[in-house]
Write a protein that holds these residues in place. Structure first.
Motif, PDB file in Angstrom:
ATOM      1  N   ARG C 119      -1.862   5.686   2.289  1.00 13.50           N
ATOM      2  CA  ARG C 119      -3.310   5.834   2.480  1.00 13.50           C
ATOM      3  C   ARG C 119      -3.574   6.596   3.769  1.00 13.50           C
ATOM      4  NH1 ARG C 119      -6.593   0.525   4.372  1.00 13.50           N
ATOM      5  NH2 ARG C 119      -8.207   2.085   4.081  1.00 13.50           N
ATOM      6  N   TYR C 122      -3.513   5.311   7.306  1.00 16.57           N
ATOM      7  CA  TYR C 122      -2.206   4.990   7.902  1.00 16.57           C
ATOM      8  C   TYR C 122      -1.489   6.268   8.337  1.00 16.57           C
ATOM      9  CZ  TYR C 122      -2.551   0.184   5.956  1.00 16.57           C
ATOM     10  OH  TYR C 122      -2.935  -1.106   5.645  1.00 16.57           O
ATOM     11  N   ALA C 123      -2.240   7.240   8.804  1.00 15.09           N
ATOM     12  CA  ALA C 123      -1.650   8.549   9.109  1.00 15.09           C
ATOM     13  C   ALA C 123      -0.528   8.446  10.147  1.00 15.09           C
ATOM     14  CB  ALA C 123      -2.732   9.504   9.597  1.00 15.09           C
ATOM     15  N   GLU C 127       3.422   9.494   9.686  1.00 13.92           N
ATOM     16  CA  GLU C 127       4.199  10.396  10.526  1.00 13.92           C
ATOM     17  C   GLU C 127       5.539   9.769  10.879  1.00 13.92           C
ATOM     18  OE1 GLU C 127       1.917  11.645  13.983  1.00 13.92           O
ATOM     19  OE2 GLU C 127       0.252  12.157  12.623  1.00 13.92           O
ATOM     20  N   ASP C 156       9.173  12.766  -0.760  1.00 15.68           N
ATOM     21  CA  ASP C 156       7.977  13.411  -0.220  1.00 15.68           C
ATOM     22  C   ASP C 156       7.045  12.341   0.308  1.00 15.68           C
ATOM     23  OD1 ASP C 156       8.821  15.695  -1.988  1.00 15.68           O
ATOM     24  OD2 ASP C 156       6.883  16.444  -1.248  1.00 15.68           O
ATOM     25  N   HIS C 158       3.357  11.685   1.030  1.00 14.74           N
ATOM     26  CA  HIS C 158       2.049  12.277   0.736  1.00 14.74           C
ATOM     27  C   HIS C 158       0.957  11.430   1.370  1.00 14.74           C
ATOM     28  CE1 HIS C 158      -1.072  14.324  -1.725  1.00 14.74           C
ATOM     29  NE2 HIS C 158      -1.666  13.159  -1.624  1.00 14.74           N
ATOM     30  N   LEU C 159       0.144  12.058   2.199  1.00 17.33           N
ATOM     31  CA  LEU C 159      -0.943  11.341   2.846  1.00 17.33           C
ATOM     32  C   LEU C 159      -2.194  11.461   1.986  1.00 17.33           C
ATOM     33  CD1 LEU C 159      -1.360   9.772   5.496  1.00 17.33           C
ATOM     34  CD2 LEU C 159      -2.353  11.859   6.443  1.00 17.33           C
ATOM     35  N   SER C 160      -2.732  10.313   1.606  1.00 14.33           N
ATOM     36  CA  SER C 160      -3.930  10.309   0.762  1.00 14.33           C
ATOM     37  C   SER C 160      -5.143  10.768   1.550  1.00 14.33           C
ATOM     38  CB  SER C 160      -4.174   8.906   0.223  1.00 14.33           C
ATOM     39  OG  SER C 160      -5.445   8.818  -0.390  1.00 14.33           O
ATOM     40  N   ALA C 161      -6.144  11.223   0.827  1.00 15.90           N
ATOM     41  CA  ALA C 161      -7.390  11.635   1.473  1.00 15.90           C
ATOM     42  C   ALA C 161      -8.434  10.533   1.384  1.00 15.90           C
ATOM     43  CB  ALA C 161      -7.911  12.926   0.840  1.00 15.90           C
ATOM     44  N   ALA C 175      -4.514  11.625  -8.050  1.00 15.49           N
ATOM     45  CA  ALA C 175      -4.665  12.010  -6.646  1.00 15.49           C
ATOM     46  C   ALA C 175      -3.487  12.862  -6.192  1.00 15.49           C
ATOM     47  CB  ALA C 175      -4.791  10.762  -5.770  1.00 15.49           C
ATOM     48  N   LEU C 176      -2.290  12.458  -6.575  1.00 18.01           N
ATOM     49  CA  LEU C 176      -1.094  13.215  -6.197  1.00 18.01           C
ATOM     50  C   LEU C 176      -1.108  14.614  -6.802  1.00 18.01           C
ATOM     51  CD1 LEU C 176       2.099  10.966  -6.371  1.00 18.01           C
ATOM     52  CD2 LEU C 176       1.411  12.469  -4.514  1.00 18.01           C
ATOM     53  N   GLU C 177      -1.656  14.716  -7.986  1.00 15.96           N
ATOM     54  CA  GLU C 177      -1.693  16.022  -8.648  1.00 15.96           C
ATOM     55  C   GLU C 177      -2.832  16.893  -8.146  1.00 15.96           C
ATOM     56  OE1 GLU C 177      -1.706  15.674 -12.867  1.00 15.96           O
ATOM     57  OE2 GLU C 177       0.180  14.579 -12.949  1.00 15.96           O
ATOM     58  N   GLY C 178      -3.605  16.387  -7.183  1.00 12.82           N
ATOM     59  CA  GLY C 178      -4.696  17.190  -6.641  1.00 12.82           C
ATOM     60  C   GLY C 178      -5.936  17.160  -7.501  1.00 12.82           C
TER      61      GLY C 178
END
Lengths: 159, 784, 424
Positions: C119, C122-123, C127, C156, C158-161, C175-178
């Motif tokens: 999420r 949790y940036a 990292e 991978d 992937h940071l969610s928006a 979400a992962l597929e954009g």
């Protein structure tokens, strides 16, 4: 404007998915970090990179809560107002934040330094009432701690 | 295959079919919003809830969305179970919490799926006391009206616009109970199919803006089954009229043609019938007269003619009946008939039609697993383009060969753009590569997706290809084992090919040029104005002692007529068009146009039963007018023969509203015989600037008179590739003077990378002024 | 009890690869056959800890080895359930544990590529995880031919928006597929057609982190970690008006009493426990009489609630239960993705009634009206979001029926609680 290195970095990221549009979220996050928010120009840049139209990017930006389509302050304070923080006084904190910044929630303060937003559960329920100051966790907050956070930004800003 | 039970009613189903779909086919309409037969199931609205009865012991009955529930043998579902009824009612109650209940002022009122569902499903009362969400509406251009407060968030609009039609300028924004469907900013919708939003929207969010300006409640509309007159696909439509004027056109289902949708040319092109400058009055030598008088003068002048001195130009946009009447009259007068002012186009149509015996339907095109297109389908047959988009959407390859700009280029997996004079060579080379007689890596690459396909389709634009190109494309299709179809000019090109003989067009033109013919009857055509080959005809006007024009729109030719007779438009009469696949479809008269000024033509009229009896007081159609000329000249056989000619290659005259009747074997034999053996050698590239036609989806002779649609036309100008602009050191705002055989024109330069190098991209209108065909080489200079 | 998942949590900084030590579980796993390892997991009661509680071994067996490649593995680190903050601890305090768990699980599942969906809030943790992934990749633990075993996996991060709905596994895939994170219809299930139409297994992080322990120590060891009918350990947490809100790794089956009154230090002074949500916001209330129930899936299910993520939220007698319900429902109204009608329009409908009651304008029958809405929203919505949203509301309307009716009768709040300004 993205420079060539940045463009290449993004293009490489986008290329490592089976479909280009999967790279859109990362690209938007990247551009937001660079510009503060995703203005029209940013969307056009993203559009060229991801192969999505501006409308299709707008569909994403308007859906995801961490993407900003409108200007925000240089720092963003997200005050959690979900259940644990609500019980611990989040509504009062948000009201105080409005007083301190002098603008309604979601709007950048007049000096452009800070935007305060209510936010969903930050996973900091043990530190309620909690907030996220840019990316760093804050809490438990009280009026004094909130005021300190907001004024710290005011003091260092002001160019 | 199997059977399930919906409240004890056995419903047959096919494997993989959902309950809603199967029930629909069996005649049981389960209430729904987001499901759409063409767009499929989504499961978002939850209105189609049924109760699934337990199949095993211990299970409890469950509510399921029938659109997502796969039918199973013996499965029992209930529409009437209490829980299912409650579920559907709760969905209505929930969507109505935000719906504004503004039916009295809503254009959709009375024709509203939401209204129907609310009445059918209930509840009949309102309990919600909270506030309603409101939105700002957007300006979406001249064709579609936006009213977002009414939205029930079924996602049909975006699923049609983005998923089905591959448009990318309408989207779903936001989330939760504030999802907004619109564009990222105000502005006209860009898709050629945007008007379908008004039909797919189950309520009044997207409505027909043109209809809105001429609004009447749908229950007051007079309607009849009709066929779109704006291209060779022949989409089935249902025009609606009231009080003597045409208000709107919507799609009508015909599985052999269009199932659910029509393009915006078809939906809004009909406005040509309502514009102020539509000719309504007959003229003789510039004097307004009654149609009656005009016919008398015409009869008088034609009677003085020598054998072989009369030419009759028919029309690819007029129906079978009108063309057959003209040909029949010409035969009786020992004159000459052709439907085509342009001999090259005549040959192309004949060649294309002769190759179209197995032409795929739109549905079949949509199910292909690879498509090769030669030309710009979007500008010539938009609904064929929409069918191709279904192939792209399914992930199958599209190979595009084109000269001018083509919107499908962005969806092509492989493509090759060449100048018009190179197109034939490219297709021939591909054919050679396809047959393996030539080894060429690049060409093999281009063809590769089609070679591995099981169900490939090849589509060509006859006007772009010309007869040699059509023939070459046919050979390529054979080499690839592909079904072949052509977009032909206008609504009835195929039909005119059935009425023509090889070389007709050449003969009429040459006879006129050598002076043998000095009287010309022109039906629904503009030889002196629009259209390729215009240059040769325009030069002949002065040699004509007599020009009779019958048309329903104003053209350059009609302006120069000695006698002009205004015709009824397609909604004001019945008739037959034959589409690109040889399917003859009847269209019915929708309404009488009786708001036109009283015309002496109708006063004091001849015997009852005369074809010109005023009936409802409408303008004559071509068939009646021409047969009447024959009648008054004492040639009673004109009508008789015309009736035979019009339907000679069909088992019977097609009935409007039916699926249509395909050309019989004799018809195709006629077409094969008509196809010219040897073609005029196509000109080699001469190194000059070739004309390439830039067209768009609203570009068709009748639709050109529809103001709302035409307000979206691309900017007029001369288009040039940016490299050429740079090489020629032209300023971006330069104006160029072009000259051709038909005349000169000054045009603003438009930098456009979708034109090939060393070409001048010109609109159909500019080409008409210049008298230039595609591929002609033209001189230009920067205007002083 | 020896801490398992939290074994490095005492360190001041998350351990780097050197401090973390060798990926022992990975080495141990690579020496065994994936099928045998699934077998071992199947001997335990290990289930998904993300909320749904699906038995892990069954889920992992679902992808046929001959299903079209690549196979994807997705770690659902979109922890947004109010009251849940356990995965956050793993992410921020021991990222190498995550990397190893993914490698082990990926090997067992036969995955070709793994995505960790973190999420956006949790940036910083993401990292740290990315650093751990990079470190492991350099050490030859990630990528082609891991440790010379022939097994390859790339990871991978992937940071969610943002948005709660991304935690719903099919919405997560979108979400992962954009795409917009609307849920997808099932069937096809993600294990049949997931990311980019390929077989995909989506797992909660804590669940996956339990797997290395089983690989190293065997199923019997795992079973022995639990008490009161539970197996293994669990990251429990308690928040709300308690003295010491926090999280603890404890034997699965620990009672609510021990959690609330021992580890969380009991209620704030002068407060009484009136009820608690056992598994995050989208579960049904349990009452003080239930505190001796062991906190595990079966035990909580017996009480007609859900174990969920087992993030306990405590409600005290100083808080108006209606205010509590409104605050919870506000979260769900705001986070609804807007896809299906009952959730999108039904929850705000209910909210309007709750707020009316709170504002003193309640009417007789409002509570029944709300219960009726609950009964129609939950079984007719598209995904599990709305049933989750309805659970606390429905049970609250029953458990606190007298309080709600008192609001209606008195035309206001018996707690004299001012309606809070809530940005819905």
């Amino acid at each position: 404007m993205l420079n060539e290195d940045e463009k290449q970095h993004l293009a490489a990221h986008i290329a490592h998915y089976p479909e280009a549009r999967a790279g859109a979220i990362y690209t938007l996050q990247y551009l937001q970090k660079k510009y503060g928010h995703l203005h029209d120009k940013a969307l056009r840049e993203a559009s060229e990179l991801c192969g999505l139209s501006v409308t299709q990017l707008e569909e994403l930006v308007s859906f995801y809560s961490l993407l900003f389509r409108r200007p925000v302050g240089k720092r963003v304070l997200r005050v959690c107002d979900s259940i644990a923080c609500h019980m611990a006084g989040a509504p009062a904190l948000l009201a105080e934040a409005e007083q301190l910044t002098g603008v309604p929630l979601g709007q950048p303060s007049k000096d452009g330094e800070m935007t305060v937003l209510p936010h969903v559960c930050l996973g900091l329920c043990d530190r309620a009432p909690a907030a996220l100051f840019d990316e760093s966790a804050q809490g438990p907050l009280d009026s004094a701690a909130l005021a300190a956070l907001i004024t710290s930004v005011k003091n260092t800003g002001g160019q | 295959m199997g059977t399930f039970y919906l409240d004890e009613q056995p419903i047959p189903f096919e494997d993989g079919q959902n309950v809603l779909d199967a029930a629909r086919k069996a005649g049981v309409d389960i209430p729904h919003f987001c499901y759409h037969p063409a767009l499929g199931s989504l499961g978002a609205c939850r209105l189609c809830m049924v109760e699934l009865q337990p199949s095993r012991e211990g299970e409890r009955p469950r509510n399921m969305a029938s659109c997502l529930l796969m039918a199973n043998e013996g499965m029992r579902v209930s529409l009437t179970a209490e829980k299912a009824v409650e579920a559907r009612q709760s969905v209505i109650e929930e969507v109505m919490t935000n719906h504004p209940h503004d039916c009295p002022v809503c254009d959709e009122g009375g024709d509203c799926h939401l209204q129907n569902m609310t009445v059918e499903v209930g509840p009949p009362y309102r309990r919600y006391e909270g506030t309603k969400r409101t939105f700002l509406n957007q300006y979406l251009g001249p064709l579609v009206w936006h009213s977002m407060d009414r939205c029930i968030t079924c996602y049909r609009c975006v699923r049609f616009y983005q998923d089905h039609a591959l448009g990318d300028d309408l989207g779903a924004f936001g989330s939760r109970n504030r999802v907004y469907f619109g564009r990222s900013e105000n502005g006209p919708l860009e898709s050629p199919f945007a008007g379908n939003l008004a039909e797919v929207c189950p309520t009044g969010v997207f409505t027909d803006r043109v209809y809105r300006r001429n609004f009447t409640r749908v229950w007051d509309l007079q309607t009849a089954p009709s066929v779109c007159p704006h291209c060779s696909v022949g989409c089935n439509i249902e025009p609606g009229a009231r009080e003597g004027s045409l208000r709107r056109v919507i799609s009508r289902e015909n599985k052999r043609v269009n199932e659910w949708f029509i393009c915006d040319r078809g939906r809004y092109g009909h406005r040509y019938t309502e514009v102020d400058d539509r000719p309504r009055t007959a003229r003789v030598d510039g004097r307004e007269v009654s149609v009656e008088e005009a016919l008398d003068v015409a009869v008088q002048r034609l009677s003085e003619s020598a054998d072989g001195s009369i030419g009759g130009l028919g029309s690819v946009r007029e129906d079978m009946e009108g063309n057959a009447a003209l040909r029949s009259l010409m035969a009786a007068l020992r004159g000459w008939y052709t439907a085509h002012p342009n001999p090259d186009l005549e040959a192309a149509i004949a060649e294309a039609a002769s190759l179209s015996a197995q032409a795929p339907t739109l549905t079949e095109i949509g199910k292909a697993d690879a498509v090769l297109i030669a030309g710009d389908l979007t500008g010539h047959a938009p609904m064929m383009d929409l069918a191709v988009r279904q192939v792209v959407r399914a992930g199958h390859p599209l190979v595009l060969l084109h000269t001018g700009p083509a919107p499908l280029a962005q969806h092509a997996q492989r493509r090759r753009q060449v100048t018009p004079r190179e197109l034939l060579g490219l297709i021939e080379a591909l054919q050679a590569a396809g047959e393996g007689t030539v080894q060429d890596e690049a060409l093999a690459q281009l063809l590769e997706p089609l070679r591995t396909a099981r169900n490939p389709v090849v589509l060509g634009v006859a006007e772009t290809l010309g007869a040699p190109g059509c023939r070459a494309l046919g050979q390529l299709a054979t080499a690839l084992g592909a079904r072949l179809g052509f977009a032909l000019p206008n609504a009835n090109a195929f039909g005119t090919a059935l009425l023509s003989r090889p070389g007709d067009s050449d003969r009429v033109l040459e006879s006129t040029e050598n002076g043998q013919v000095d009287k010309l009857i022109v039906l629904g055509s503009d030889p002196l104005g629009a259209g390729a080959g215009a240059g040769r005809w325009a030069a002949l006007r002065e040699r004509l002692s007599f020009l009779l024009v019958l048309d329903c729109v104003r053209t350059k030719t009609s302006e120069q007529a000695d006698i002009f007779i205004p015709l009824s438009a397609f909604t004001e009469r019945s008739g037959t068009f034959v589409n690109y696949a040889g399917l003859a479809q009847g269209f019915a008269k929708v309404f009488p146009r009786d708001d036109y000024p009283a015309n002496t033509f109708y006063a004091g009229l001849g015997p009852v039963g005369s074809p010109l009896t005023p009936r409802d007081g409408h303008l004559p159609d071509a068939f009646d007018a021409i047969c009447e000329i024959g009648q008054r000249m004492g040639l009673g056989r004109v009508r008789r023969n015309a009736e035979i000619l019009a339907y000679q290659f069909f088992n019977e005259p097609p009935t409007p509203g039916r699926t249509g009747i395909t050309v019989d074997a004799a018809g195709f034999a006629h077409l094969r015989d008509s196809a010219v053996g040897d073609f005029r050698p196509a000109p080699e590239p001469g190194g000059g600037w070739q004309v390439v036609m830039t067209t768009w989806y609203g570009d068709e002779h009748l639709a050109l008179h529809a103001p709302e649609l035409q307000s979206l036309a691309p900017r007029e100008g001369v288009r040039m590739h940016p490299d050429e602009v740079a090489a020629q050191q032209l300023a971006d705002d330069a104006r160029l003077c072009l000259s051709g055989p038909g005349g000169q024109i000054r045009l603003e330069l438009i930098v456009d990378e979708s034109c090939p190098r060393s070409t001048l991209g010109l609109s159909r209108a500019s080409m008409a002024v210049l008298g230039a065909d595609e591929g002609d080489e033209l001189g230009w200079e920067v205007c002083a | 009890m020896e801490p398992v998942l939290s074994r490095h949590f005492h360190l001041p900084e998350p351990p780097d690869l050197k401090a973390y030590g060798d990926y022992r579980a990975l080495r141990a796993a690579l020496e065994q056959k994936p099928a045998d390892l699934i077998d071992q997991i199947g001997q335990t009661a290990l289930r998904g800890y993300g909320g749904a509680g699906f038995p892990l071994a069954r889920k992992w067996s679902a992808v046929a080895a001959d299903a079209p490649r690549p196979h994807y593995m997705v770690i659902n680190l979109d922890e947004t359930e109010p009251g849940s903050f356990k995965d956050r601890q793993l992410l921020y305090r021991d990222p190498h544990q995550i990397v190893e768990a993914i490698l082990v699980s990926g090997y067992i599942q036969g995955a070709d590529r793994a995505f960790v969906f973190v999420r956006g809030e949790y940036a910083e943790g993401a990292e740290g995880l990315q650093r751990a992934v990079d470190e492991a990749r350099e050490a030859g633990l990630i990528g082609k031919n891991v440790l010379g075993s022939g097994y390859s996996l790339d990871i991978d991060v992937h940071l969610s928006a943002g948005r709660y709905i991304c935690g719903e596994e099919t919405a997560l895939l979108n979400a992962l597929e954009g795409r917009r994170a609307n849920p997808r219809s099932k069937p096809p299930f993600p294990f049949q057609k997931g990311l980019w139409g390929k077989p995909t297994l989506v797992n909660n992080l804590e669940t996956v982190c339990q797997v290395p322990g089983i690989v190293l120590n065997g199923p019997d060891w795992f079973k022995a970690q639990g008490i009161n009918g539970g197996e293994g350990t669990k990251l429990y947490s308690v928040c709300g008006p308690v003295k010491n809100p926090g999280f603890w790794e404890l034997p699965m089956g620990t009672t609510a009493r021990e959690l609330i009154y021992e580890h969380a230090g009991g209620m704030l002074d002068g407060r009484e426990l009136t009820a608690f949500l056992p598994g995050g916001a989208s579960t049904a209330f349990l009452l003080p009489e239930h505190v001796d129930a062991p906190m595990h899936f079966e035990s909580v299910a017996k009480l007609r609630s859900r174990f969920g993520t087992c993030g306990i939220i405590v409600l005290d007698d100083a808080t108006c239960p209606l205010d509590f319900l409104i605050a919870i429902n506000k979260f769900f109204v705001r986070e609804s993705c807007g896809f299906c009608t009952p959730c999108r329009d039904g929850l705000p409908y209910a909210h309007s009634i709750l707020e009316r009651i709170e504002a003193g304008q309640g009417k007789p029958g409002d509570r029944e009206h709300l219960l009726e809405l609950c009964g129609k929203i939950a079984p007719n919505s598209f995904c599990a979001f709305a049933p989750g949203a309805v659970m606390p509301m429905e049970s609250g309307l029953n458990v606190f029926a007298d309080v709600i009716e008192a609001h209606i009768e008195q035309g206001g709040c018996p707690w004299q609680h001012e309606p809070a300004r809530r940005a819905v």
